[in-house]
Design a protein around this motif. Sequence first.
Motif, PDB file in Angstrom:
ATOM      1  N   SER A 126     -47.554 -23.012  20.097  1.00  0.00           N
ATOM      2  CA  SER A 126     -47.311 -23.493  18.739  1.00  0.00           C
ATOM      3  C   SER A 126     -48.291 -22.872  17.760  1.00  0.00           C
ATOM      4  O   SER A 126     -49.352 -22.385  18.148  1.00  0.00           O
ATOM      5  N   ASP A 127     -47.933 -22.949  16.494  1.00  0.00           N
ATOM      6  CA  ASP A 127     -48.807 -22.491  15.421  1.00  0.00           C
ATOM      7  C   ASP A 127     -48.786 -23.532  14.307  1.00  0.00           C
ATOM      8  O   ASP A 127     -47.802 -23.635  13.572  1.00  0.00           O
ATOM      9  N   PRO A 128     -49.858 -24.323  14.158  1.00  0.00           N
ATOM     10  CA  PRO A 128     -49.880 -25.337  13.101  1.00  0.00           C
ATOM     11  C   PRO A 128     -49.823 -24.762  11.699  1.00  0.00           C
ATOM     12  O   PRO A 128     -49.586 -25.496  10.739  1.00  0.00           O
ATOM     13  N   LEU A 129     -50.014 -23.442  11.584  1.00  0.00           N
ATOM     14  CA  LEU A 129     -49.976 -22.795  10.272  1.00  0.00           C
ATOM     15  C   LEU A 129     -48.679 -22.019  10.049  1.00  0.00           C
ATOM     16  O   LEU A 129     -48.596 -21.211   9.122  1.00  0.00           O
ATOM     17  N   SER A 130     -47.667 -22.251  10.856  1.00  0.00           N
ATOM     18  CA  SER A 130     -46.454 -21.437  10.726  1.00  0.00           C
ATOM     19  C   SER A 130     -45.731 -21.655   9.396  1.00  0.00           C
ATOM     20  O   SER A 130     -45.129 -20.731   8.856  1.00  0.00           O
ATOM     21  N   VAL A 131     -45.779 -22.873   8.857  1.00  0.00           N
ATOM     22  CA  VAL A 131     -45.130 -23.111   7.558  1.00  0.00           C
ATOM     23  C   VAL A 131     -45.852 -22.355   6.444  1.00  0.00           C
ATOM     24  O   VAL A 131     -45.216 -21.602   5.693  1.00  0.00           O
ATOM     25  N   PRO A 132     -47.183 -22.509   6.292  1.00  0.00           N
ATOM     26  CA  PRO A 132     -47.843 -21.716   5.246  1.00  0.00           C
ATOM     27  C   PRO A 132     -47.748 -20.213   5.466  1.00  0.00           C
ATOM     28  O   PRO A 132     -47.677 -19.448   4.489  1.00  0.00           O
ATOM     29  N   LYS A 133     -47.717 -19.760   6.708  1.00  0.00           N
ATOM     30  CA  LYS A 133     -47.559 -18.325   6.952  1.00  0.00           C
ATOM     31  C   LYS A 133     -46.187 -17.837   6.486  1.00  0.00           C
ATOM     32  O   LYS A 133     -46.058 -16.740   5.935  1.00  0.00           O
ATOM     33  N   THR A 134     -45.163 -18.663   6.688  1.00  0.00           N
ATOM     34  CA  THR A 134     -43.826 -18.299   6.227  1.00  0.00           C
ATOM     35  C   THR A 134     -43.769 -18.298   4.709  1.00  0.00           C
ATOM     36  O   THR A 134     -43.159 -17.400   4.096  1.00  0.00           O
ATOM     37  N   VAL A 135     -44.398 -19.289   4.097  1.00  0.00           N
ATOM     38  CA  VAL A 135     -44.465 -19.331   2.630  1.00  0.00           C
ATOM     39  C   VAL A 135     -45.177 -18.094   2.098  1.00  0.00           C
ATOM     40  O   VAL A 135     -44.747 -17.479   1.106  1.00  0.00           O
ATOM     41  N   HIS A 136     -46.264 -17.701   2.744  1.00  0.00           N
ATOM     42  CA  HIS A 136     -47.005 -16.502   2.337  1.00  0.00           C
ATOM     43  C   HIS A 136     -46.111 -15.266   2.395  1.00  0.00           C
ATOM     44  O   HIS A 136     -46.104 -14.440   1.456  1.00  0.00           O
ATOM     45  N   LYS A 137     -45.331 -15.142   3.471  1.00  0.00           N
ATOM     46  CA  LYS A 137     -44.440 -13.981   3.617  1.00  0.00           C
ATOM     47  C   LYS A 137     -43.336 -14.007   2.551  1.00  0.00           C
ATOM     48  O   LYS A 137     -42.953 -12.961   2.008  1.00  0.00           O
ATOM     49  N   LEU A 138     -42.830 -15.196   2.237  1.00  0.00           N
ATOM     50  CA  LEU A 138     -41.827 -15.309   1.176  1.00  0.00           C
ATOM     51  C   LEU A 138     -42.399 -14.855  -0.163  1.00  0.00           C
ATOM     52  O   LEU A 138     -41.724 -14.157  -0.937  1.00  0.00           O
ATOM     53  N   ARG A 139     -43.633 -15.241  -0.436  1.00  0.00           N
ATOM     54  CA  ARG A 139     -44.279 -14.809  -1.679  1.00  0.00           C
ATOM     55  C   ARG A 139     -44.443 -13.299  -1.715  1.00  0.00           C
ATOM     56  O   ARG A 139     -44.166 -12.648  -2.736  1.00  0.00           O
ATOM     57  N   LEU A 140     -44.914 -12.711  -0.601  1.00  0.00           N
ATOM     58  CA  LEU A 140     -45.096 -11.260  -0.541  1.00  0.00           C
ATOM     59  C   LEU A 140     -43.769 -10.529  -0.679  1.00  0.00           C
ATOM     60  O   LEU A 140     -43.730  -9.385  -1.154  1.00  0.00           O
ATOM     61  N   SER A 141     -42.678 -11.182  -0.280  1.00  0.00           N
ATOM     62  CA  SER A 141     -41.350 -10.572  -0.361  1.00  0.00           C
ATOM     63  C   SER A 141     -40.733 -10.713  -1.743  1.00  0.00           C
ATOM     64  O   SER A 141     -39.618 -10.237  -1.985  1.00  0.00           O
ATOM     65  N   GLY A 142     -41.445 -11.382  -2.659  1.00  0.00           N
ATOM     66  CA  GLY A 142     -40.974 -11.508  -4.028  1.00  0.00           C
ATOM     67  C   GLY A 142     -39.910 -12.570  -4.238  1.00  0.00           C
ATOM     68  O   GLY A 142     -39.177 -12.533  -5.231  1.00  0.00           O
ATOM     69  N   VAL A 143     -39.840 -13.539  -3.333  1.00  0.00           N
ATOM     70  CA  VAL A 143     -38.853 -14.608  -3.476  1.00  0.00           C
ATOM     71  C   VAL A 143     -39.231 -15.497  -4.651  1.00  0.00           C
ATOM     72  O   VAL A 143     -40.412 -15.793  -4.888  1.00  0.00           O
ATOM     73  N   ASP A 144     -38.243 -15.940  -5.388  1.00  0.00           N
ATOM     74  CA  ASP A 144     -38.436 -16.830  -6.537  1.00  0.00           C
ATOM     75  C   ASP A 144     -39.238 -18.062  -6.097  1.00  0.00           C
ATOM     76  O   ASP A 144     -38.876 -18.724  -5.115  1.00  0.00           O
TER      77      ASP A 144
ATOM     78  N   ASP B 183     -56.343 -29.582  14.209  1.00  0.00           N
ATOM     79  CA  ASP B 183     -55.121 -28.961  13.678  1.00  0.00           C
ATOM     80  C   ASP B 183     -54.761 -29.515  12.303  1.00  0.00           C
ATOM     81  O   ASP B 183     -54.263 -28.790  11.441  1.00  0.00           O
ATOM     82  N   PHE B 184     -55.002 -30.800  12.108  1.00  0.00           N
ATOM     83  CA  PHE B 184     -54.655 -31.413  10.826  1.00  0.00           C
ATOM     84  C   PHE B 184     -55.573 -30.899   9.721  1.00  0.00           C
ATOM     85  O   PHE B 184     -55.149 -30.750   8.578  1.00  0.00           O
ATOM     86  N   GLU B 185     -56.813 -30.617  10.063  1.00  0.00           N
ATOM     87  CA  GLU B 185     -57.710 -30.023   9.085  1.00  0.00           C
ATOM     88  C   GLU B 185     -57.207 -28.637   8.687  1.00  0.00           C
ATOM     89  O   GLU B 185     -57.162 -28.291   7.495  1.00  0.00           O
ATOM     90  N   MET B 186     -56.811 -27.828   9.678  1.00  0.00           N
ATOM     91  CA  MET B 186     -56.291 -26.497   9.378  1.00  0.00           C
ATOM     92  C   MET B 186     -55.050 -26.577   8.489  1.00  0.00           C
ATOM     93  O   MET B 186     -54.896 -25.799   7.536  1.00  0.00           O
ATOM     94  N   MET B 187     -54.157 -27.499   8.809  1.00  0.00           N
ATOM     95  CA  MET B 187     -52.946 -27.656   8.013  1.00  0.00           C
ATOM     96  C   MET B 187     -53.285 -28.003   6.569  1.00  0.00           C
ATOM     97  O   MET B 187     -52.737 -27.408   5.631  1.00  0.00           O
ATOM     98  N   ALA B 188     -54.189 -28.957   6.387  1.00  0.00           N
ATOM     99  CA  ALA B 188     -54.549 -29.393   5.042  1.00  0.00           C
ATOM    100  C   ALA B 188     -55.199 -28.262   4.247  1.00  0.00           C
ATOM    101  O   ALA B 188     -54.890 -28.052   3.066  1.00  0.00           O
ATOM    102  N   VAL B 189     -56.099 -27.523   4.899  1.00  0.00           N
ATOM    103  CA  VAL B 189     -56.772 -26.415   4.224  1.00  0.00           C
ATOM    104  C   VAL B 189     -55.759 -25.354   3.783  1.00  0.00           C
ATOM    105  O   VAL B 189     -55.898 -24.738   2.713  1.00  0.00           O
ATOM    106  N   ALA B 190     -54.708 -25.164   4.597  1.00  0.00           N
ATOM    107  CA  ALA B 190     -53.686 -24.156   4.291  1.00  0.00           C
ATOM    108  C   ALA B 190     -52.634 -24.655   3.311  1.00  0.00           C
ATOM    109  O   ALA B 190     -51.752 -23.894   2.919  1.00  0.00           O
TER     110      ALA B 190
END
Length: 251
Positions: A215-233, A15-22
Motif C-alpha cells: 500500500s501507499d498512504p500517499l497515493s491520493v496526493p501523488k495522483t493529485v500531483h500528477k493531475l496538476r503536472l498534466s495540466g488538468v483543470d 501513516d496518518f501523520e504522513m497523510m495529513a502532511v501531504a
Amino acid sequence: MIDAHIHADTRPYEDFEMMAVAGVDTAVSCAHDPMRMSTSEVVLDHIHRIMENDTKRAAKNGVKLYSAVGVHPRSISSDYEIVLDKLPELLENKNVVAIGEIGLENGTKQEKEVFIKQLKIAQDLNIKVIVHTPRTNKKEITELTATIIEDNIDTSLVLLDHVDKFIIKRVLDFNGILGLTVQPQKMTVDEAVQMMEEYGYDKFVLDSDMSSSPSDPLSVPKTVHKLRLSGVDPKNIKKVSYSNAADFYKI
C-alpha cells in the motif's frame, strides 16, 4: 483531500501523520478481513475498533476518519446474521457514513445471500454502500455484482470500488460513483490519470485502499500531483480528490 477507502486498523500511527502532511485531511475506513473472522463477536469487535480506536488515532494527527461497517465477503462467519441484525444500530453512529465494504469475492451462494441482505438494509435505510470488486476473475465477478446491485438497490447509493479498465464500461452508467484504487498491484498513478482523462472526472473518487497488502498512504496526493503536472483543470482535480466523495458520503 479525501481518501475515500482505507483500512485504518492495519496501518501504523505514523501513516496518518504522513497523510495529513501531504494534504489528506479526511478518510473513510471500511470493514474488511484483518484476521480470521470466525465468529460474529470477532467481526463486531473489528467494527468497533474502526469506529472508535482508529478514529482517535487518526484525529491525533489531524485526519478526520469516518467509518463504513458491514460484512466483507471474506468476513462471513457462520453466525453472520447477528452482525446484520446489529447493522441498523451501528449505522446510527454519526461517524458511520456507509455500509461497507461489501460485495462478492468468489461469487458463492453464501456471498450473494449476505451481499443482497446488506443491499436491502441500505435501500430500506437510504444509506450509502461501498461495494468491493475482487482482484481475481474481476470481469466475471463484477458482472454478477453489478446485476445484483441493479436488482436490489438504487445505484445512486453505491460506490463501486477498485474499478479498472477491464470493468469500467460495464459500470460507467451507474448513477452512483466509482472508486479508483491507486495501490501497488491494483492501479498505478499513471493508469488512474489515464482513466480520468478518458472517462472524465464526474464519476470518480480516489482512494488508496491502504491495508496489510502492499500500500501507499500517499497515493491520493501523488495522483493529485500528477493531475496538476498534466495540466488538468483544478476544478476537476477537486472533484476526484474531494468533492465527489464529500457529496456522496455527505461529509
